[in-house]
Scaffold this active site. Sequence first.
Site, PDB file in Angstrom:
ATOM      1  N   SER A  87       0.162  -1.232   0.095  1.00 62.01           N
ATOM      2  CA  SER A  87       0.072  -0.201  -0.193  1.00 62.01           C
ATOM      3  C   SER A  87       1.047   1.036   0.086  1.00 62.01           C
ATOM      4  CB  SER A  87      -0.853   0.378   1.486  1.00 62.01           C
ATOM      5  OG  SER A  87       0.078   0.309   2.479  1.00 62.01           O
ATOM      6  N   LYS A  88       0.081   2.432  -0.478  1.00 66.10           N
ATOM      7  CA  LYS A  88       0.957   3.306  -0.313  1.00 66.10           C
ATOM      8  C   LYS A  88       1.489   3.813   1.199  1.00 66.10           C
ATOM      9  CE  LYS A  88      -1.793   6.403  -3.581  1.00 66.10           C
ATOM     10  NZ  LYS A  88      -2.685   7.056  -3.627  1.00 66.10           N
ATOM     11  N   ARG A  89       0.951   3.757   2.155  1.00 60.74           N
ATOM     12  CA  ARG A  89       1.454   3.598   3.619  1.00 60.74           C
ATOM     13  C   ARG A  89       2.808   2.388   3.674  1.00 60.74           C
ATOM     14  NH1 ARG A  89      -3.871   3.988   3.738  1.00 60.74           N
ATOM     15  NH2 ARG A  89      -4.097   1.440   4.215  1.00 60.74           N
TER      16      ARG A  89
END
Length: 507
Positions: free
Chosen positions: A264-266
């Site tokens: 994910s982006k995180r």
Amino acid sequence: MSEVRVRFAPSPTGPLHIGGVRTALYNYLFAKNKGGKIILRIEDTDQSRFIEGAEQYIIKSLKWCGIEFDESIVDGGNYGPYKQSERKELYLPYAEQLVKDDFAYYAFDTTEELLAMRERMKAAGVPSPQYNSVTRTTMQNSLALSEDEVQMRMDAGETYVIRIKMPRNEEIKLNDIIRGWVVVNTNNMDDKVIFKSDGLPTYHLANVVDDYMMKISHVIRGEEWLPSAPLHVLLYRYLGWEDSMPKFAHLPLILKPDGNGKLSKRDGDKLGFPVFPTQWVNPETKEISSGYKESGYNVEAFINMLSFLGWNPGTTQEIFSMQGLIDAFSLERVGRAGAKFDFDKTRWFNQQYLRSKSKEKLAQELQIILKENGVEAEDNFVETVCDQLKERATFVKDMWEEGKYYFSAPTNYDEKTIRKKWKEDTPKYVSELKAKLADLSDFSSENIEIEFKKYLEENELGMGILLPAFRVCLTGLGMGPSLFDIASLLGKEETIKRMETALEKIN
Ligand code: GLU
């Protein structure tokens, strides 16, 4: 076959993560392989998720990647505008048409009413309640209310959305290029909103209308859109466009390195590597997320690495230029299984590209870093430094970090090497060697090596005794490229001087 036209259709809701770049890349490779066109369309109908600067970020980072578009918000084209907010007026007539044809309906339900319906259904034992053919009969919509009531509400300015009227118990089939036949029963699908109360279509309607109007032949996108595909198929059917429906190809997910879930982006920075092509500065928090570009990655290495996240050429070849990828790419060779992101492999790709670059090219890049660090050096000298260091480096910046001694004499000497290799007799050997070297007229690497070995032989010494000591004198370090090459490049005077300094400083 009609012309191949594909599109990359990001929503400007933040920076593009590598999954998005991979989707853009596969679209690009497919289009170019087929002699077709690739379009960049900005899907910005969800204004609540708009993020300042995201659109510019997307355009700039794709440019860095070398993914060029034939039609886009920047370059225009025959099917523009290429930004959905600029196509606003276009969608409502289609939504109205669907209502007229009894494929969609108006719904006036408030947030509270929707919530109450869900509570009611849950209490009745439905685990995940939906707005569908069963529940719609109890709601505030044009199917359940009388015509007069609907008109009255509209005249009074009540807000409403348009929902698709999902048929009961119908099988929707689609033949995905990557996944094969996908069959979904409409009983598992809800009456999705296709037009919102803010006067804008939702993703589903806008996406289908635009793909149709822009004559898209293939929709290549991430697997997370697969659940929406049956709805899109229905929309094509209901709008009477089934014959020109694009072919679908849903790309496998990119997974975290351990295979546990979607990358994910995180995950960026948290897992110790960038997940964005270029650096992203959060406009609100000013928090910086690192990018491949700024981390010193070669764009070719980045693209090469991405291309393998889901695709393989069917041979053992791993290094591909963009043109090589275009020539080799096919959707048939894209797998269904999620692709684990492998950061070590990414570094490996970068190393391969670094090694394949000429010393001139590397020197140009290293010179930039040297200047930033206030170091001035001749191009020739820097080229030789690159030649000597490139096998040991992953990034150009490594050559600076690991090769500072080429540009200034060491001020510290590696403690471990001193402890293990600098013995009582070492100063004597070093000064004798120094005297020998000082007599050399040809200070080439070969000659230094011959002289060094001669000295070892005469004194019955092993390599392991004197070489590390000699190295620490010249570089301050315990390891590095061929020391004779280093000494030769530094030159006789500097070599002798460094040996003298070391003799004074060590002990
Ligand atoms: N706007 C969607 C996205 O952000 C596009 C999905 C599609 O390609 O249909 O990914």
